[in-house]
Design a protein around this motif. Structure first.
Motif, short mmCIF file in Angstrom:
data_model
loop_
_atom_site.label_atom_id
_atom_site.label_comp_id
_atom_site.label_asym_id
_atom_site.label_seq_id
_atom_site.Cartn_x
_atom_site.Cartn_y
_atom_site.Cartn_z
N UNK A 111 -55.99 -71.73 -95.31
CA UNK A 111 -54.60 -71.53 -94.95
C UNK A 111 -54.26 -72.94 -95.00
N UNK A 112 -52.76 -72.92 -95.18
CA UNK A 112 -51.82 -74.18 -95.17
C UNK A 112 -51.04 -74.20 -94.13
N UNK A 113 -50.90 -75.34 -93.17
CA UNK A 113 -50.03 -75.28 -91.99
C UNK A 113 -49.09 -76.37 -92.14
N UNK A 114 -47.70 -75.88 -91.46
CA UNK A 114 -46.91 -77.08 -91.34
C UNK A 114 -45.87 -77.00 -90.22
N UNK A 115 -45.17 -77.96 -89.94
CA UNK A 115 -44.10 -77.79 -88.69
C UNK A 115 -43.27 -79.19 -88.85
N UNK A 116 -42.18 -78.92 -88.21
CA UNK A 116 -41.42 -80.04 -87.97
C UNK A 116 -40.42 -79.78 -86.77
N UNK A 117 -40.19 -81.11 -86.34
CA UNK A 117 -39.11 -81.20 -85.08
C UNK A 117 -38.24 -82.27 -85.56
#
Length: 129
Positions: A111-117
């Motif tokens: 899996x590839x996971x990403x996030x931003x704030x």
């Protein structure tokens, strides 16, 4: 049971209850929100400058939540999960405490996971293969 045994059990129960309440109040709101939104065990945390992405696995399902370092005010957040061979699933918007949860069926695939704030973000390569 004699009175001493009853008193000891009541004292132990009260101590456990007090400890639980203290721990719950000591945790920041984002950690409480992340812990309550995904089931399973946490298998990876991806920290970045303005927050972190928490990844959980239960059976063949993967769940991810993005939490900010400073929760409480609305700000742009996102979380994305993609199982190899499938399209990415994303939750983005202006949130106060967390983006997500996003859950996908990954089976035994990478899996590839990403996030931003705000202006900070993180993207993983293929993980959990």
């Amino acid at each position: 049971m004699d009175r001493g045994g009853v008193r000891r059990r009541l004292a132990l129960g009260l101590a456990v209850l007090t400890g639980s309440v203290t721990l719950a109040l000591a945790l920041p709101g984002a950690a409480q929100a992340a812990a309550s939104t995904c089931s399973g065990r946490e298998v990876r945390t991806l920290p970045f400058s303005t927050g972190s992405v928490h990844v959980y696995r239960q059976g063949g399902y993967l769940c991810a939540v993005t939490t900010p370092d400073h929760p409480g005010r609305k700000q742009a957040m996102s979380v994305t999960v993609q199982a190899r061979g499938n399209r990415p699933v994303t939750d983005k918007g202006r949130y106060s405490y967390h983006a997500g949860p996003v859950t996908v069926h990954a089976g035994h695939r990478c899996v590839r996971v990403g996030g931003s704030v705000g202006s900070g973000s993180v993207r993983s390569g293929w993980i959990l293969c």
